[in-house]
Design a protein around this motif. Structure first.
Motif, short mmCIF file in Angstrom:
data_model
loop_
_atom_site.label_atom_id
_atom_site.label_comp_id
_atom_site.label_asym_id
_atom_site.label_seq_id
_atom_site.Cartn_x
_atom_site.Cartn_y
_atom_site.Cartn_z
N ASN A 143 84.60 8.34 183.02
CA ASN A 143 85.88 8.99 183.35
C ASN A 143 86.82 9.05 182.14
OD1 ASN A 143 85.27 9.45 186.13
ND2 ASN A 143 85.71 7.29 186.56
N VAL A 144 86.23 9.33 180.99
CA VAL A 144 87.00 9.58 179.77
C VAL A 144 86.74 11.02 179.38
CG1 VAL A 144 87.31 8.97 177.34
CG2 VAL A 144 86.84 7.17 179.03
N ALA A 145 87.76 11.85 179.54
CA ALA A 145 87.58 13.30 179.38
C ALA A 145 87.04 13.67 178.00
CB ALA A 145 88.90 14.02 179.63
N ALA A 146 87.40 12.91 176.98
CA ALA A 146 86.98 13.25 175.62
C ALA A 146 85.47 13.14 175.43
CB ALA A 146 87.69 12.33 174.63
N LEU A 147 84.78 12.43 176.33
CA LEU A 147 83.34 12.27 176.19
C LEU A 147 82.56 13.48 176.68
CD1 LEU A 147 82.91 8.57 177.42
CD2 LEU A 147 83.14 9.40 175.07
N ASP A 148 83.19 14.32 177.50
CA ASP A 148 82.50 15.45 178.09
C ASP A 148 81.99 16.40 177.01
OD1 ASP A 148 83.16 14.36 180.50
OD2 ASP A 148 84.79 15.76 180.94
N GLY A 149 80.68 16.63 177.01
CA GLY A 149 80.08 17.57 176.09
C GLY A 149 79.84 17.03 174.70
N ALA A 150 80.16 15.77 174.43
CA ALA A 150 79.93 15.22 173.10
C ALA A 150 78.42 15.12 172.84
CB ALA A 150 80.58 13.85 172.97
N ALA A 151 78.02 15.45 171.63
CA ALA A 151 76.59 15.57 171.33
C ALA A 151 75.88 14.23 171.31
CB ALA A 151 76.42 16.26 169.97
N ASN A 152 76.58 13.14 171.09
CA ASN A 152 75.94 11.83 170.97
C ASN A 152 76.21 10.92 172.16
OD1 ASN A 152 78.64 11.65 170.22
ND2 ASN A 152 78.29 9.99 168.76
N VAL A 153 76.54 11.52 173.30
CA VAL A 153 76.70 10.77 174.56
C VAL A 153 75.49 11.08 175.43
CG1 VAL A 153 78.09 10.44 176.64
CG2 VAL A 153 79.21 10.78 174.43
N HIS A 154 74.80 10.04 175.89
CA HIS A 154 73.55 10.19 176.62
C HIS A 154 73.60 9.41 177.93
CE1 HIS A 154 72.20 11.44 172.60
NE2 HIS A 154 72.73 10.31 172.16
N ALA A 173 88.62 8.12 173.43
CA ALA A 173 87.55 8.22 172.44
C ALA A 173 88.03 9.00 171.23
CB ALA A 173 86.31 8.89 173.04
N ASP A 174 87.51 8.63 170.07
CA ASP A 174 87.77 9.36 168.83
C ASP A 174 86.60 10.31 168.58
OD1 ASP A 174 90.01 7.73 168.58
OD2 ASP A 174 88.98 6.30 167.28
N LEU A 175 86.89 11.54 168.27
CA LEU A 175 85.84 12.54 168.06
C LEU A 175 85.96 13.16 166.69
CD1 LEU A 175 86.18 12.55 171.34
CD2 LEU A 175 84.85 14.63 171.17
N GLN A 176 84.82 13.55 166.15
CA GLN A 176 84.76 14.30 164.89
C GLN A 176 83.57 15.24 164.95
OE1 GLN A 176 84.81 11.90 161.38
NE2 GLN A 176 84.28 13.58 160.02
N ASP A 177 83.83 16.52 164.80
CA ASP A 177 82.79 17.56 164.81
C ASP A 177 81.94 17.48 166.09
OD1 ASP A 177 83.59 18.42 162.26
OD2 ASP A 177 82.28 16.95 161.28
N GLY A 178 82.59 17.27 167.22
CA GLY A 178 81.90 17.26 168.51
C GLY A 178 81.13 16.00 168.81
N ARG A 179 81.33 14.95 168.02
CA ARG A 179 80.64 13.69 168.23
C ARG A 179 81.65 12.56 168.37
NH1 ARG A 179 75.23 13.84 166.80
NH2 ARG A 179 75.21 11.60 166.38
N VAL A 180 81.32 11.60 169.22
CA VAL A 180 82.18 10.43 169.39
C VAL A 180 81.93 9.48 168.22
CG1 VAL A 180 82.76 8.47 170.87
CG2 VAL A 180 82.10 10.65 171.89
N THR A 181 82.99 9.06 167.55
CA THR A 181 82.86 8.09 166.46
C THR A 181 83.28 6.69 166.90
OG1 THR A 181 85.09 8.64 165.66
CG2 THR A 181 83.23 9.87 164.71
N ALA A 182 84.10 6.61 167.96
CA ALA A 182 84.54 5.30 168.45
C ALA A 182 85.10 5.45 169.86
CB ALA A 182 85.59 4.69 167.53
N LEU A 183 84.95 4.41 170.64
CA LEU A 183 85.60 4.32 171.94
C LEU A 183 86.87 3.50 171.79
CD1 LEU A 183 82.71 3.57 174.49
CD2 LEU A 183 84.09 5.65 174.38
#
Length: 356
Positions: A138-149, A232-242
């Motif tokens: 339930n963290v909106a920033a994670l939606d669609g991130a390339a490195n979330v599985h 979450a912190d994102l860079q170029d569509g990827r999560v770098t930190a929660l």
């Protein structure tokens, strides 16, 4: 993408859906099977793959995963594998039916979320309690991130986190089993570091499994991060930190290369509620003599249906799939006599099973 023409579509690749495909094949109807999960077996594989099942006729005991494999083997003549890829060509996993539209001349047009399109003459909904989809953080920033599985790949050596920092989110059986699987994997499949993230220092898993994970944590082989993800912190569509909110009320950053969320699965009816069925407490009302829904040509079998005297048991689902298949065959082939044939003696059934 070209439209795929088929006699029938089965929605759900759990035990009842796989047996439905087998029964349809026996009656000479080709089918395609669609499921939201990454492997066949439904909740038997997703929720209790290694727990014993004792009430399948003729099988004294088997696990959920073993039952799925037995049903896939039985249905192999009607779920053929592509020689090149080894994949079952008419089994579509990691996909969901998005819409079902009736056609003017009968039958249905079906579209999936992954862009597949089908034309079929009958639909069999074997979706259990609904499409099982992973629970999220339930963290909106994670939606669609390339490195979330959300799932483990079949080949761990091909996992995207090999040699990188992996955070596993969860504190239940699924999360701790994932830690154990990855810790016991061969060196080429291992992450460079493994962190287990849970909201508190209490787990819900079998004592033996918890003890193993606790030992790895004590040895420093697995890190334990406690708190509730709040951003979450994102860079170029990827999560770098929660961003993790701790029990002391402060938020700290948890760096990562990959995030694997293992919070279990939640059944969702999804677009099924918009398909025009008569529903009763989130189940599809069916006629008990045919298991046809209120929409002509659409059947519901297994835990997704309801009717007077319904029992939510596997063996009842197999019975429902059999009667639904026979009713559909009579509707789709009205000019052919519907003689009951037996696999022990029927030459025709032997041919369909590839035995002749």
């Amino acid at each position: 993408m070209a439209v795929i023409d088929t006699d029938t579509i089965v929605i759900g690749a759990g035990p009842v859906g796989l047996f439905q495909a087998f029964q349809l094949g026996l009656l000479g109807l080709n089918t395609h099977v669609i499921d939201a999960l990454p492997e066949a077996g439904g909740q038997c594989v997703a929720l209790y793959p290694d727990k014993p099942i004792y009430d399948v006729p003729g099988v004294p005991v088997c696990t959920g995963r073993e039952l799925a494999q037995l049903l896939l083997t039985q249905a192999r003549p009607f779920l053929p594998r592509d020689p090149a890829s080894g994949q079952i060509s008419n089994l579509h996993l990691n996909d969901q039916v998005a819409s079902i539209q009736p056609l003017a001349d009968g039958g249905f047009e079906i579209a999936t979320r992954q862009g597949l399109q089908f034309r079929c003459r009958a639909v069999f909904v074997a979706a259990g309690a609904g499409a099982f989809v992973p629970r999220t953080l339930n963290v909106a920033a994670l939606d669609g991130a390339a490195n979330v599985h959300y799932h483990l790949p079949e080949a761990l050596t091909a996992a995207p986190w090999v040699g990188q920092h992996l955070v596993i989110a969860g504190g239940g059986e699924e999360a701790l089993s994932t830690v154990a699987t990855l810790m016991n994997s061969p060196a080429p499949a291992q992450a460079a570091s493994l962190t287990l993230l849970h909201r508190r220092d209490q787990f819900q898993a079998e004592p033996e499994l918890e003890a193993r994970v606790r030992a790895w944590i004590a040895q420093g082989l697995v890190k334990l991060a406690l708190g509730l993800p709040s951003g979450a912190d994102l860079q170029d569509g990827r999560v770098t930190a929660l961003q993790v909110l701790g029990a002391d009320g402060t938020t700290h950053a948890l760096p990562l290369d990959h995030l694997l969320i293992r919070l279990g699965l939640s059944p969702k009816l999804g677009p099924l509620v918009d398909w025009g069925f008569q529903l009763d407490r989130k189940q599809v009302s069916v006629s008990p003599d045919s298991f046809q829904s209120s929409v002509n040509g659409i059947y519901a079998v297994g835990d997704i249906n309801t009717y007077p005297g319904k029992k939510r048991l596997l063996l009842c689902g197999f019975h429902e799939a059999t009667l639904a298949a026979h009713h559909a065959a009579a509707q789709l082939k009205p000019d052919q006599p519907q003689h009951l044939q037996y696999t022990t003696t029927s030459t025709l059934l032997h041919q369909r099973l590839g035995l002749a």
